[in-house]
Design an enzyme around this catalytic site. Structure first.
Site, PDB file in Angstrom:
ATOM      1  N   ASP A  39       0.843  -1.208   0.000  1.00  0.00           N
ATOM      2  CA  ASP A  39       0.000   0.000   0.000  1.00  0.00           C
ATOM      3  C   ASP A  39       0.873   1.252   0.000  1.00  0.00           C
ATOM      4  OD1 ASP A  39      -2.150  -1.573  -0.001  1.00  0.00           O
ATOM      5  OD2 ASP A  39      -2.798  -1.162   2.073  1.00  0.00           O
ATOM      6  N   TYR A  42       2.301   1.855  -3.398  1.00  0.00           N
ATOM      7  CA  TYR A  42       1.234   2.313  -4.299  1.00  0.00           C
ATOM      8  C   TYR A  42       0.974   3.808  -4.066  1.00  0.00           C
ATOM      9  CZ  TYR A  42      -3.183   2.374  -6.882  1.00  0.00           C
ATOM     10  OH  TYR A  42      -4.183   2.664  -7.789  1.00  0.00           O
ATOM     11  N   ASP A  43       0.793   4.163  -2.773  1.00  0.00           N
ATOM     12  CA  ASP A  43       0.482   5.558  -2.459  1.00  0.00           C
ATOM     13  C   ASP A  43       1.614   6.501  -2.865  1.00  0.00           C
ATOM     14  OD1 ASP A  43      -1.954   4.869  -1.571  1.00  0.00           O
ATOM     15  OD2 ASP A  43      -1.411   4.794   0.558  1.00  0.00           O
ATOM     16  N   SER A  88     -33.737 -10.369 -12.655  1.00  0.00           N
ATOM     17  CA  SER A  88     -33.551 -11.031 -11.365  1.00  0.00           C
ATOM     18  C   SER A  88     -33.459 -12.532 -11.641  1.00  0.00           C
ATOM     19  CB  SER A  88     -34.705 -10.706 -10.432  1.00  0.00           C
ATOM     20  OG  SER A  88     -35.898 -10.823 -11.126  1.00  0.00           O
ATOM     21  N   LEU A  89     -33.235 -13.289 -10.602  1.00  0.00           N
ATOM     22  CA  LEU A  89     -33.061 -14.730 -10.783  1.00  0.00           C
ATOM     23  C   LEU A  89     -34.121 -15.480 -10.002  1.00  0.00           C
ATOM     24  CD1 LEU A  89     -29.202 -14.984 -10.260  1.00  0.00           C
ATOM     25  CD2 LEU A  89     -30.437 -15.335 -12.379  1.00  0.00           C
ATOM     26  N   GLU A 121     -20.927 -20.085  -9.789  1.00  0.00           N
ATOM     27  CA  GLU A 121     -20.086 -19.191  -8.986  1.00  0.00           C
ATOM     28  C   GLU A 121     -20.863 -18.756  -7.744  1.00  0.00           C
ATOM     29  OE1 GLU A 121     -19.694 -15.071 -10.600  1.00  0.00           O
ATOM     30  OE2 GLU A 121     -20.622 -16.016 -12.326  1.00  0.00           O
ATOM     31  N   LYS A 123     -22.886 -16.527  -5.070  1.00  0.00           N
ATOM     32  CA  LYS A 123     -23.784 -15.384  -5.196  1.00  0.00           C
ATOM     33  C   LYS A 123     -23.389 -14.404  -4.103  1.00  0.00           C
ATOM     34  CE  LYS A 123     -28.524 -14.195  -5.951  1.00  0.00           C
ATOM     35  NZ  LYS A 123     -28.517 -13.017  -5.077  1.00  0.00           N
ATOM     36  N   ASP A 125     -23.292 -11.260  -1.610  1.00  0.00           N
ATOM     37  CA  ASP A 125     -24.346 -10.516  -0.925  1.00  0.00           C
ATOM     38  C   ASP A 125     -23.968  -9.039  -0.931  1.00  0.00           C
ATOM     39  OD1 ASP A 125     -26.622 -10.040   0.407  1.00  0.00           O
ATOM     40  OD2 ASP A 125     -25.943 -10.793   2.344  1.00  0.00           O
ATOM     41  N   ARG A 144     -28.880  -1.194 -10.074  1.00  0.00           N
ATOM     42  CA  ARG A 144     -29.907  -1.979 -10.763  1.00  0.00           C
ATOM     43  C   ARG A 144     -31.238  -1.234 -10.782  1.00  0.00           C
ATOM     44  NH1 ARG A 144     -34.000  -5.432  -9.579  1.00  0.00           N
ATOM     45  NH2 ARG A 144     -34.318  -7.077 -11.102  1.00  0.00           N
ATOM     46  N   GLU A 181     -21.203  -7.368  -8.911  1.00  0.00           N
ATOM     47  CA  GLU A 181     -21.633  -7.018  -7.559  1.00  0.00           C
ATOM     48  C   GLU A 181     -20.586  -6.127  -6.898  1.00  0.00           C
ATOM     49  OE1 GLU A 181     -24.509  -8.587  -7.195  1.00  0.00           O
ATOM     50  OE2 GLU A 181     -24.970  -8.725  -5.066  1.00  0.00           O
ATOM     51  N   TYR A 233     -19.824 -10.480 -13.117  1.00  0.00           N
ATOM     52  CA  TYR A 233     -20.450 -11.787 -13.330  1.00  0.00           C
ATOM     53  C   TYR A 233     -21.276 -11.900 -14.604  1.00  0.00           C
ATOM     54  CZ  TYR A 233     -24.587  -9.710 -11.027  1.00  0.00           C
ATOM     55  OH  TYR A 233     -25.639  -8.912 -10.677  1.00  0.00           O
ATOM     56  N   LYS A 322     -29.998 -20.938  -3.093  1.00  0.00           N
ATOM     57  CA  LYS A 322     -29.839 -20.199  -1.837  1.00  0.00           C
ATOM     58  C   LYS A 322     -29.517 -21.164  -0.708  1.00  0.00           C
ATOM     59  CE  LYS A 322     -30.948 -15.910  -2.977  1.00  0.00           C
ATOM     60  NZ  LYS A 322     -31.978 -15.145  -2.364  1.00  0.00           N
ATOM     61  N   CYS A 416     -58.071  -1.549  17.420  1.00  0.00           N
ATOM     62  CA  CYS A 416     -56.792  -1.025  16.911  1.00  0.00           C
ATOM     63  C   CYS A 416     -55.996  -0.453  18.079  1.00  0.00           C
ATOM     64  CB  CYS A 416     -57.053   0.056  15.867  1.00  0.00           C
ATOM     65  SG  CYS A 416     -55.547   0.904  15.368  1.00  0.00           S
ATOM     66  N   CYS A 419     -55.935   3.631  17.220  1.00  0.00           N
ATOM     67  CA  CYS A 419     -57.120   4.502  17.139  1.00  0.00           C
ATOM     68  C   CYS A 419     -58.351   3.862  17.768  1.00  0.00           C
ATOM     69  CB  CYS A 419     -57.400   4.890  15.693  1.00  0.00           C
ATOM     70  SG  CYS A 419     -58.051   3.546  14.698  1.00  0.00           S
ATOM     71  N   CYS A 434     -57.030  -2.655  10.591  1.00  0.00           N
ATOM     72  CA  CYS A 434     -57.766  -1.526  11.157  1.00  0.00           C
ATOM     73  C   CYS A 434     -58.424  -0.844   9.969  1.00  0.00           C
ATOM     74  CB  CYS A 434     -56.792  -0.579  11.861  1.00  0.00           C
ATOM     75  SG  CYS A 434     -57.529   1.026  12.157  1.00  0.00           S
ATOM     76  N   CYS A 440     -56.774   6.809  11.094  1.00  0.00           N
ATOM     77  CA  CYS A 440     -55.955   6.175  12.141  1.00  0.00           C
ATOM     78  C   CYS A 440     -54.562   6.813  12.074  1.00  0.00           C
ATOM     79  CB  CYS A 440     -55.877   4.670  11.884  1.00  0.00           C
ATOM     80  SG  CYS A 440     -54.641   3.833  12.881  1.00  0.00           S
TER      81      CYS A 440
HETATM   82  N1  5U1 Z   1     -22.686 -14.362  -9.376  1.00  0.00           N
HETATM   83  C1  5U1 Z   1     -23.776 -13.896  -9.952  1.00  0.00           C
HETATM   84  N2  5U1 Z   1     -24.677 -13.167  -9.325  1.00  0.00           N
HETATM   85  N3  5U1 Z   1     -25.627 -12.885 -10.246  1.00  0.00           N
HETATM   86  C2  5U1 Z   1     -26.773 -12.175 -10.118  1.00  0.00           C
HETATM   87  N4  5U1 Z   1     -24.134 -14.104 -11.233  1.00  0.00           N
HETATM   88  C3  5U1 Z   1     -25.289 -13.468 -11.436  1.00  0.00           C
HETATM   89  N5  5U1 Z   1     -26.058 -13.366 -12.531  1.00  0.00           N
HETATM   90  C4  5U1 Z   1     -27.187 -12.641 -12.448  1.00  0.00           C
HETATM   91  C5  5U1 Z   1     -27.577 -12.031 -11.236  1.00  0.00           C
HETATM   92  C6  5U1 Z   1     -28.839 -11.255 -11.147  1.00  0.00           C
HETATM   93  O1  5U1 Z   1     -28.001 -12.480 -13.524  1.00  0.00           O
HETATM   94  C7  5U1 Z   1     -27.671 -13.083 -14.782  1.00  0.00           C
HETATM   95  C8  5U1 Z   1     -27.957 -14.536 -14.778  1.00  0.00           C
HETATM   96  C9  5U1 Z   1     -28.507 -12.393 -15.807  1.00  0.00           C
END
Ligand code: 5U1
Length: 694
Positions: A39, A42-43, A88-89, A121, A123, A125, A144, A181, A233, A322, A416, A419, A434, A440
């Site tokens: 680091d 780099y700096d 979405s999935l 791969e 997912k 968070d 998104r 992500e 991704y 999940k 309620c 109220c 209610c 209310c």
């Molecule tokens: N890792 C990963 N997360 N994720 C979320 N891949 C991935 N692909 C996504 C989403 C919503 O959507 C594609 C399949 C279109």
């Protein structure tokens, strides 16, 4: 006239070398996981580059590593339309559901052997974002949002060193849209919270909240100090000769271009290997330095992805597996009954605080009366709590063996709690409500909070505490009353100084200029979230048209079924609501009609034909969406027909289209085209139109 001093060649060379070294250092660190600079080194190089550039500002380029932190935004984040919707999935929660996904895919592709290749791969968070590069330079980055429209957060995303400002390599696509992500590692999160504790500022509950809060800063200097990372991704668009033909090859291409992809990404063949991957990842989860909530499974070959297409907003070629949610046990101390925006009474369990999946939990929902009966839960019980991702913690079950003797039954109120109106339960519904509506105080408060919230009218500074006081003093009964508040009155409220009172008045004034989708969402109609509000606005184009819509008109709107249609209809039938709407408009709330009515109409002058059946929508819906884009929809094919959408069962019209060389789209191609047109892509050249006979 002052003469600029010529730039010495060594100067150019040193600048170029420093930029390359810094870019390479990021690449080695984030993409190859093989750091070359500390680091401090780099700096040091970054500071030297800043020094050289400050001597010759004309040599500064937007993609220089010194240009990651830009100026603060004064006006909030601009809206960005996604050229390709961010989908979405669908979820799978166990092996059986994964197997059902594999079966569906194989059946649809008419494959009878279990040897399909999937790319898997973790997912992450975090928060999904989209990055657009033109001729190698990052030009835009957005959240998104609702999948069609996100917020432009380019300046904040530029501060992430794992996001290249320019693509690497000699051969660069003209256009590239990458999705992935933004997240915070556990170590980054701990360090950030430790710093916050030292400085006496607020600590974040978990890495996801920290990442979300950091991306929403108007000042990129703040974002730059947060340890955010990006992992790619998906490639949404790529414009180059010989683009890769599989998802895994695209990911390899992204790595070459300078993006981090997940090191756990793997190609597997057949369902047994797929289940093994998910199981293995589940075991590895605890050892990873970032939060994941499952695995994403994608059919690898892009040709097969296209063949599979989409259903509603999710691809048929991918699924999110999940992991089972984390559970903890604690004591139930009391139950309180909350009144929601629509009058629903929700029993809330007050718990001995316990950490579940990284967050301290002291309240959990008990949902409704039936759930209390099903759980046979009593006050004083030891209960199992579950929390999955963003979901509100829930009481899962009671540990009966540990029930204390004095455990008390939970009595559901008949009046309620706010109220005192007699509560109602409609037959067949689980929810007790209610019925007092805006009479209310609890519902008034919730309705106002919703009205003022960020995604609705976005009234800056109108928080829960002020709303509570406005309601308690009866200064505000409906949202329209907000616009008649005076700064002098507001400044008498505790903790609201004169300056903040004026700021709030200014924010109220600013919020009056809104958009139709936001306004519809702000009304808080039952089951009308942002996406539905957007669909209503796009479909009807004006508030007047929406207010006059009959039930059947409402049911013709994308994604709206009979229940939501009934809620919308009932809302606009209610005289009290009509009065409030008139008052809001009278108070000056407005939106640009042009924005609504100028929704894309790229198919004006074209005639389309729908034949056969569609899976993701009825033919009438398909017709309505084409018409909304300006097309005429005909029942017969002629040489003037612009295109034919042919689903299974298409007969003579398809044959005729083929004879006349008219473009034929299958459902997947049609959905992709619709998404593009609805997002502002132009249609083909205007053509003379047929009579509308469909
Ligand atoms: N890792 C990963 N997360 N994720 C979320 N891949 C991935 N692909 C996504 C989403 C919503 O959507 C594609 C399949 C279109």
């Amino acid at each position: 006239m002052s003469q600029k001093s010529p730039v010495a060649p060594e100067f150019f060379k040193e600048i170029a070398q420093l930029r390359t070294e810094l870019d390479d250092a990021n690449y080695r660190y984030y993409v190859l996981d093989d750091p070359v600079l500390t680091d401090i080194d780099y700096d040091q190089r970054l500071r030297r580059l800043q020094e050289l550039e400050s001597q010759h500002p004309d040599l500064v380029t937007p993609d220089s590593p010194t240009q990651r932190v830009g100026a603060a935004l004064a006006e909030g984040f601009p809206e960005v339309q996604h050229a390709v919707p961010m989908l979405s999935l669908d979820n799978a929660f166990d092996d059986e559901e994964i197997m059902a996904f594999v079966k569906r895919v194989n059946e649809r592709l008419e494959r009878d052997s279990d040897d399909l290749i999937f790319c898997c791969e973790p997912k992450l968070d975090g928060l999904a974002v989209s990055l657009v590069y033109e001729n190698g330079a990052l030009i835009s980055g957005a959240t998104r949002g609702d999948g069609r429209t996100g917020e432009g957060i380019t300046s904040n995303l530029r501060t992430l060193r794992s996001i290249p400002l320019k693509l690497r390599g000699d051969s660069i696509p003209q256009l590239l849209e990458v999705r992935g992500e933004v997240y915070m590692s556990h170590s980054g999160f701990e360090a950030l919270n430790e710093r916050a504790r030292d400085e006496g500022s607020k600590v974040f509950a978990n890495p996801r909240n920290a990442a979300a809060g950091s991306l929403r800063q108007l000042d990129p200097q703040i974002t730059a100090k947060r340890p955010l990372e990006f992992c790619a991704y998906q490639v949404a668009r790529i414009d180059e000769d010989e683009a890769p033909t599989s998802h895994s090859a695209l990911m390899a291409r992204l790595r070459k271009l300078g993006f981090r992809t997940n090191p756990e990404l793997d190609r597997v063949q057949g369902s047994a290997a797929l289940l093994e991957y998910c199981q293995h990842l589940g075991k590895k989860r605890a050892k990873l330095d970032y939060d994941i909530d499952g695995a994403v499974i994608k059919v690898d070959e892009l040709r097969l992805q296209r063949e599979l297409g989409f259903v509603a907003r999710a691809p048929r070629w991918a699924i999110a597996y999940k992991f089972p949610a984390e559970e903890q046990t604690t004591w139930l101390k009391a139950v309180e009954f909350q009144v929601g925006r629509t009058g629903a009474i929700t029993p809330v369990a007050r718990l001995d605080p316990v950490t579940v999946a990284g967050a301290l939990v002291s309240n959990a929902t008990l949902h409704n009366q039936d759930e209390i009966a099903r759980l046979e839960v009593r006050i004083g019980d030891r209960v199992v709590i579950r929390r999955a991702g963003d979901v509100i913690p829930q009481v899962m079950r009671v540990i009966e063996d540990e029930r204390p003797e004095n455990a008390q039954a939970i009595e559901f109120p008949s009046q309620c709690p706010v109220c005192d109106s007699t509560l109602e339960r409609i037959e067949g519904e689980a929810v007790v409500r209610c019925p007092a509506g805006l009479f209310c105080a609890a519902q008034r408060k919730e309705a106002l909070k919703h009205f003022a919230s960020r995604r609705a009218l976005d009234i800056d500074g109108l928080g829960t505490k002020i709303i509570d006081q406005l309601i308690e003093r009866e200064w505000v009964k409906t949202p329209a009353d907000l616009f008649h508040l005076k700064a002098d009155d507001l400044s008498t409220l505790p903790r609201l100084a004169e300056k903040s009172a004026q700021n709030l008045i200014d924010a109220l004034e600013k919020s009056k200029s809104t958009t139709l989708p936001r306004f519809i969402y702000a009304l808080g109609i039952r089951e009308v979230g942002e996406a539905t509000a957007g669909n209503l606005a796009r479909h009807f184009g004006s508030l007047e048209a929406l207010m006059q819509a009959e039930l059947a008109d409402l049911e013709a709107v994308e994604d709206i079924g009979p229940i939501v249609a009934a809620h919308v209809h009932a809302f606009f039938e209610e005289p009290h609501n009509r009065e409030t709407l008139a008052q809001l408009i009278e108070a000056g709330v407005k939106w640009e009609e042009a924005k609504v009515s100028a929704r894309p109409q790229p198919l004006v002058g074209q005639t389309w034909v729908l034949t056969g059946s569609l899976e993701s929508m009825t033919r009438d819906e398909g017709k309505a969406r084409l018409q909304a884009l300006g097309a005429k929809v005909s029942g017969s094919v002629s040489k003037k027909t612009a295109g034919v959408v042919a689903g299974p069962g298409a007969g003579s019209k398809l044959t005729r289209a083929q004879e006349l060389n008219v473009e034929v789209l299958d459902e997947a191609a049609f959905l992709a085209q619709l998404a593009g047109w609805e997002n502002g892509e132009s249609g083909k050249d205007e053509q003379p139109s047929d009579e509308e006979t469909a």
